[in-house]
Design a protein around this motif. Structure first.
Motif, PDB file in Angstrom:
ATOM      1  N   GLU A 218       4.514   1.652  -9.258  1.00 58.49           N
ATOM      2  CA  GLU A 218       3.217   0.874  -9.328  1.00 58.49           C
ATOM      3  C   GLU A 218       3.028   0.229 -10.370  1.00 58.49           C
ATOM      4  O   GLU A 218       2.601  -1.095 -10.523  1.00 58.49           O
ATOM      5  CB  GLU A 218       2.084   1.874  -8.779  1.00 58.49           C
ATOM      6  CG  GLU A 218       2.010   2.460  -7.616  1.00 58.49           C
ATOM      7  CD  GLU A 218       1.069   3.415  -7.491  1.00 58.49           C
ATOM      8  OE1 GLU A 218       0.003   3.701  -8.316  1.00 58.49           O
ATOM      9  OE2 GLU A 218       0.792   4.135  -6.358  1.00 58.49           O
ATOM     10  N   LYS A 219       3.379   0.436 -11.698  1.00 59.59           N
ATOM     11  CA  LYS A 219       3.206  -0.217 -12.961  1.00 59.59           C
ATOM     12  C   LYS A 219       4.286  -1.174 -13.027  1.00 59.59           C
ATOM     13  O   LYS A 219       3.769  -2.158 -13.613  1.00 59.59           O
ATOM     14  CB  LYS A 219       3.174   1.100 -13.997  1.00 59.59           C
ATOM     15  CG  LYS A 219       2.707   0.444 -15.553  1.00 59.59           C
ATOM     16  CD  LYS A 219       1.272  -0.279 -15.414  1.00 59.59           C
ATOM     17  CE  LYS A 219       0.872  -0.495 -16.965  1.00 59.59           C
ATOM     18  NZ  LYS A 219      -0.254  -0.884 -16.921  1.00 59.59           N
TER      19      LYS A 219
ATOM     20  N   LYS B 289       5.192  -3.010 -10.864  1.00 57.08           N
ATOM     21  CA  LYS B 289       4.729  -4.197  -9.884  1.00 57.08           C
ATOM     22  C   LYS B 289       3.475  -4.957 -10.651  1.00 57.08           C
ATOM     23  O   LYS B 289       3.553  -6.218 -10.627  1.00 57.08           O
ATOM     24  CB  LYS B 289       4.235  -3.442  -8.583  1.00 57.08           C
ATOM     25  CG  LYS B 289       5.456  -3.335  -7.747  1.00 57.08           C
ATOM     26  CD  LYS B 289       4.838  -2.740  -6.245  1.00 57.08           C
ATOM     27  CE  LYS B 289       6.012  -2.347  -5.344  1.00 57.08           C
ATOM     28  NZ  LYS B 289       5.496  -1.528  -4.211  1.00 57.08           N
TER      29      LYS B 289
ATOM     30  N   GLU C  96       6.315   7.232  -7.990  1.00 53.08           N
ATOM     31  CA  GLU C  96       5.305   6.466  -7.526  1.00 53.08           C
ATOM     32  C   GLU C  96       4.472   5.636  -8.645  1.00 53.08           C
ATOM     33  O   GLU C  96       4.241   4.480  -8.716  1.00 53.08           O
ATOM     34  CB  GLU C  96       4.312   7.191  -6.586  1.00 53.08           C
ATOM     35  CG  GLU C  96       4.913   7.687  -5.242  1.00 53.08           C
ATOM     36  CD  GLU C  96       4.086   8.519  -4.378  1.00 53.08           C
ATOM     37  OE1 GLU C  96       2.687   8.669  -4.931  1.00 53.08           O
ATOM     38  OE2 GLU C  96       4.644   9.034  -3.498  1.00 53.08           O
TER      39      GLU C  96
END
Length: 110
Positions: A86-87, A89, A82
């Motif tokens: 996220e990073k 993105k 996760e």
């Protein structure tokens, strides 16, 4: 990294009863120290920036960094998949392909 590998790292720690020592501060220090050992592989190499002849030591030190990162994620209750997704993105927004392709500048310099 597979769940199986993550579980092996955690099992290794748990069988030795080391979780009690694995607080976020000490794990962050350990990550930094192991990353420094990875850097040491290239110390005094001058113009030589390749990994040729250094792979065995790189593997060893990189594994140490990754192992401590897994332990840090566990200590903080974070899911590695996760947080990495996220990073990615965030970085996709900071470094759009049309501006960043083939360039080494930081996002605020593009």
């Amino acid at each position: 990294m597979t769940e199986e590998t993550i579980n092996k790292i955690l099992e290794f720690r748990d069988r030795r009863d080391w979780k009690q020592f694995h607080n976020p501060k000490d794990l962050a220090i350990s990550i930094s120290l192991e990353a420094a050992e990875l850097l040491e592989v290239f110390q005094w190499s001058g113009e030589d920036v390749s990994a040729e002849g250094k792979i065995a030591k790189i593997k060893e030190e990189l594994a140490d960094v990754v192992n401590y990162c897994v332990l840090m994620a566990d200590a903080c209750g974070l899911n590695l998949d996760e947080i990495v997704q996220e990073k990615i993105k965030i970085n996709e927004q900071k470094y759009p392909v049309d501006k960043a392709r083939g360039k080494s500048e930081k996002y605020d310099q593009l």
